[in-house]
Write a protein that holds these residues in place. Structure first.
Motif, PDB file in Angstrom:
ATOM      1  N   MET A   1     -95.641 141.952 -49.803  1.00  0.00           N
ATOM      2  CA  MET A   1     -94.850 142.029 -48.574  1.00  0.00           C
ATOM      3  C   MET A   1     -95.021 140.738 -47.785  1.00  0.00           C
ATOM      4  O   MET A   1     -96.137 140.312 -47.527  1.00  0.00           O
ATOM      5  CB  MET A   1     -95.323 143.219 -47.732  1.00  0.00           C
ATOM      6  N   ASN A   2     -93.912 140.086 -47.419  1.00  0.00           N
ATOM      7  CA  ASN A   2     -94.028 138.866 -46.625  1.00  0.00           C
ATOM      8  C   ASN A   2     -93.047 138.793 -45.460  1.00  0.00           C
ATOM      9  O   ASN A   2     -92.951 137.763 -44.799  1.00  0.00           O
ATOM     10  CB  ASN A   2     -93.873 137.627 -47.508  1.00  0.00           C
ATOM     11  N   GLN A 135    -101.900 143.092 -46.302  1.00  0.00           N
ATOM     12  CA  GLN A 135    -100.646 143.592 -46.854  1.00  0.00           C
ATOM     13  C   GLN A 135     -99.741 142.467 -47.362  1.00  0.00           C
ATOM     14  O   GLN A 135     -98.680 142.722 -47.920  1.00  0.00           O
ATOM     15  CB  GLN A 135     -99.891 144.399 -45.788  1.00  0.00           C
ATOM     16  N   ALA A 188     -92.035 146.897 -46.748  1.00  0.00           N
ATOM     17  CA  ALA A 188     -93.244 147.081 -47.548  1.00  0.00           C
ATOM     18  C   ALA A 188     -92.898 147.364 -49.005  1.00  0.00           C
ATOM     19  O   ALA A 188     -91.779 147.748 -49.341  1.00  0.00           O
ATOM     20  CB  ALA A 188     -94.064 148.240 -46.975  1.00  0.00           C
ATOM     21  N   ASP A 189     -93.886 147.177 -49.867  1.00  0.00           N
ATOM     22  CA  ASP A 189     -93.714 147.524 -51.277  1.00  0.00           C
ATOM     23  C   ASP A 189     -93.864 149.029 -51.484  1.00  0.00           C
ATOM     24  O   ASP A 189     -93.211 149.615 -52.347  1.00  0.00           O
ATOM     25  CB  ASP A 189     -94.738 146.782 -52.133  1.00  0.00           C
ATOM     26  N   VAL A 190     -94.732 149.645 -50.683  1.00  0.00           N
ATOM     27  CA  VAL A 190     -94.939 151.093 -50.728  1.00  0.00           C
ATOM     28  C   VAL A 190     -95.039 151.589 -49.291  1.00  0.00           C
ATOM     29  O   VAL A 190     -95.306 150.825 -48.365  1.00  0.00           O
ATOM     30  CB  VAL A 190     -96.224 151.469 -51.506  1.00  0.00           C
ATOM     31  N   PRO A 202     -90.463 151.118 -47.953  1.00  0.00           N
ATOM     32  CA  PRO A 202     -89.656 150.166 -48.729  1.00  0.00           C
ATOM     33  C   PRO A 202     -88.201 150.248 -48.273  1.00  0.00           C
ATOM     34  O   PRO A 202     -87.717 151.317 -47.897  1.00  0.00           O
ATOM     35  CB  PRO A 202     -89.812 150.645 -50.178  1.00  0.00           C
TER      36      PRO A 202
END
Length: 210
Positions: A1-2, A135, A188-190, A202
């Motif tokens: 996540m960026n 994160q 977010a990824d999750v 996500p």
């Protein structure tokens, strides 16, 4: 996540909220989404959204449009050491700061928004900073345990952390509040919640009404 892809406001009436945001701010619906919710919430919800613009006339234009669309004034637009700005509260309860770092108009007035910034009011800025670095976010600038701003890509929503009581003071409201933040952050990824209970999901999982 960026980075943050978008923020979703949980509101009682998505149709009314969509009308307000379209009329008042004309925000890109890919960045600001709406979702119906009747989750209990009282007082300060622990965050503000900021519209950063290029000059004072643009602040006044957006401020006036927000009031005409049904917002209420929390802090009238005025000059300060850092620039010019004010604070309004949308009919759905979300607090919006409208600001510029300049103090003089240099071009025709518009309602163009240069940046959308999400400021989270947290109990421990250093701990939350470390959490978000874990994160995958990179710190852009920081001022000890008072303020942190994360680096984000072009066109994305900027994320910053502020002490909760300090942010409430900036917004012109008491710091006390209970219940739902009425906010979901996408990028977010999750799915997860941060130390202060702010929810991340996500982008693909969001089902929102724009």
């Amino acid at each position: 996540m960026n980075s943050i892809d978008s923020v979703t406001l949980e509101v009682a009436d998505t149709t009314a909220a969509a009308r307000f945001y379209s009329t008042a701010f004309g925000l890109d619906p890919s960045q600001l989404r709406l979702r119906a919710s009747d989750a209990p919430t009282t007082g300060f919800r622990g965050f503000t959204l900021s519209l950063v613009v290029s000059q004072p006339g643009n602040v006044d234009a957006l401020f006036g449009a927000a009031l005409d669309a049904g917002a209420t004034t929390l802090k009238p637009a005025s000059k300060s050491l850092w620039g010019y700005g004010g604070v309004v509260q949308a009919p759905d309860g979300t607090i919006w700061q409208i600001a510029t770092s300049t103090k003089k108009d240099t071009r025709p007035v518009t309602r163009d928004v240069d940046e959308l910034v999400l400021l989270l009011g947290v109990e421990d800025v250093k701990a939350s900073r470390q959490f978000y670095v874990g994160q995958g976010l990179a710190v852009g600038k920081g001022f000890g345990g008072k303020y942190v701003e994360f680096a984000t890509g072009p066109g994305s929503v900027k994320l910053a952390l502020y002490k909760r009581r300090g942010l409430a003071k900036v917004a012109g409201v008491p710091a006390d509040g209970t219940g739902s933040h009425r906010l979901v952050i996408s990028g977010a990824d999750v799915s997860f919640s941060d130390p202060d209970g702010f929810a991340w999901e996500p982008a693909a999982s969001l089902t929102a009404t724009d």
